[in-house]
Design an enzyme around this catalytic site. Structure first.
Site, PDB file in Angstrom:
ATOM      1  N   ARG A  21       0.833  -1.203   0.000  1.00 35.65           N
ATOM      2  CA  ARG A  21       0.000   0.000   0.000  1.00 35.65           C
ATOM      3  C   ARG A  21       0.866   1.251   0.000  1.00 35.65           C
ATOM      4  O   ARG A  21       1.792   1.385   0.800  1.00 35.65           O
ATOM      5  CB  ARG A  21      -0.906   0.009   1.242  1.00 35.65           C
ATOM      6  CG  ARG A  21      -1.633   1.332   1.519  1.00 35.65           C
ATOM      7  CD  ARG A  21      -2.950   1.426   0.813  1.00 35.65           C
ATOM      8  NE  ARG A  21      -3.564   2.730   0.884  1.00 35.65           N
ATOM      9  CZ  ARG A  21      -4.601   3.039   1.663  1.00 35.65           C
ATOM     10  NH1 ARG A  21      -5.141   2.138   2.445  1.00 35.65           N
ATOM     11  NH2 ARG A  21      -5.113   4.252   1.632  1.00 35.65           N
ATOM     12  N   ARG A  35      -5.919   1.785  -4.559  1.00 35.78           N
ATOM     13  CA  ARG A  35      -5.040   1.138  -3.582  1.00 35.78           C
ATOM     14  C   ARG A  35      -5.064  -0.376  -3.747  1.00 35.78           C
ATOM     15  O   ARG A  35      -6.080  -0.948  -4.122  1.00 35.78           O
ATOM     16  CB  ARG A  35      -5.411   1.520  -2.168  1.00 35.78           C
ATOM     17  CG  ARG A  35      -6.812   1.092  -1.793  1.00 35.78           C
ATOM     18  CD  ARG A  35      -7.348   1.873  -0.651  1.00 35.78           C
ATOM     19  NE  ARG A  35      -7.795   3.150  -1.161  1.00 35.78           N
ATOM     20  CZ  ARG A  35      -8.644   3.939  -0.558  1.00 35.78           C
ATOM     21  NH1 ARG A  35      -9.132   3.602   0.591  1.00 35.78           N
ATOM     22  NH2 ARG A  35      -9.013   5.065  -1.082  1.00 35.78           N
ATOM     23  N   ASP A  90      -6.732  -1.805   1.657  1.00 32.89           N
ATOM     24  CA  ASP A  90      -7.138  -0.834   2.659  1.00 32.89           C
ATOM     25  C   ASP A  90      -7.749  -1.630   3.798  1.00 32.89           C
ATOM     26  O   ASP A  90      -8.551  -2.534   3.558  1.00 32.89           O
ATOM     27  CB  ASP A  90      -8.172   0.133   2.066  1.00 32.89           C
ATOM     28  CG  ASP A  90      -8.531   1.268   3.001  1.00 32.89           C
ATOM     29  OD1 ASP A  90      -7.643   1.756   3.716  1.00 32.89           O
ATOM     30  OD2 ASP A  90      -9.710   1.676   3.007  1.00 32.89           O
ATOM     31  N   ASP A 132      -9.671  -0.924   7.367  1.00 31.61           N
ATOM     32  CA  ASP A 132     -10.264   0.066   8.269  1.00 31.61           C
ATOM     33  C   ASP A 132     -10.849  -0.618   9.492  1.00 31.61           C
ATOM     34  O   ASP A 132     -11.571  -1.617   9.366  1.00 31.61           O
ATOM     35  CB  ASP A 132     -11.387   0.835   7.563  1.00 31.61           C
ATOM     36  CG  ASP A 132     -10.878   1.800   6.520  1.00 31.61           C
ATOM     37  OD1 ASP A 132      -9.763   2.337   6.700  1.00 31.61           O
ATOM     38  OD2 ASP A 132     -11.585   2.024   5.526  1.00 31.61           O
TER      39      ASP A 132
END
Length: 170
Positions: free
Chosen positions: A90, A99, A102, A104
């Site tokens: 990344r 990307r 990711d 989160d």
């Protein structure tokens, strides 16, 4: 003699996504690394394909929600997740940009966390984004949002996000 205090275990809910390279392979490898470095994976959603959100002139994303049990703090989970993102290639350039991966942190038990410019849990925009709520509702339908007081399933049914989210692999 010291007594060992049992470490408290928390359930973390994460959303994984990516729109570059081997999207499915990147998600699979991220899950393996999360399991190795952060905690025991207890649930993984289907894969969902979604048009890019925020910055729309880019390839579609694959998203997947994951639940894991961890003895780490929320900030430690975040730090490890960022390290895993880097390990998988990344590069952070544009907000909402393309990307490879990711990761989160969406929910951390029933905790409410606000560390400015670092971490907000529950994720402050989760309830407005189908690409977050649909995979999350699949693995955590009865979990209650600690601020809004509604279940994930109920919230997912009331989203007004027009972005199409398509389940592609169960």
């Amino acid at each position: 003699m010291m007594l060992n205090k049992a470490l408290e275990c928390s359930t973390a809910y994460l959303l994984l996504g990516g729109n570059l390279g081997d999207r499915e392979g990147n998600l699979k490898r991220a899950i393996e690394l999360l399991n190795e470095k952060i905690g025991k994976i207890t649930a993984v959603s289907s894969l969902y394909e979604t048009a890019a959100w925020g910055k729309t002139d880019q390839p579609a994303f694959l998203n997947q929600a994951v639940a894991l049990q961890t003895n780490l703090s929320a900030l430690e989970v975040l730090d490890h997740a960022l390290t895993i993102e880097q390990e998988l290639g990344r590069v952070r350039k544009d907000k909402w940009g393309e990307r490879l991966i990711d990761i989160d942190l969406i929910l951390f038990g029933d905790e409410i966390i606000n560390v400015p410019d670092k971490l907000q849990v529950p994720h402050p925009h989760m309830q407005h984004r189908k690409f977050v709520m649909e995979p999350l509702a699949e693995i955590a339908p009865d979990v209650v949002h600690p601020v809004l007081g509604e279940t994930i399933l109920a919230m997912s049914r009331n989203i007004e996000d027009p972005l199409e989210v398509k389940k592609i692999i169960s």
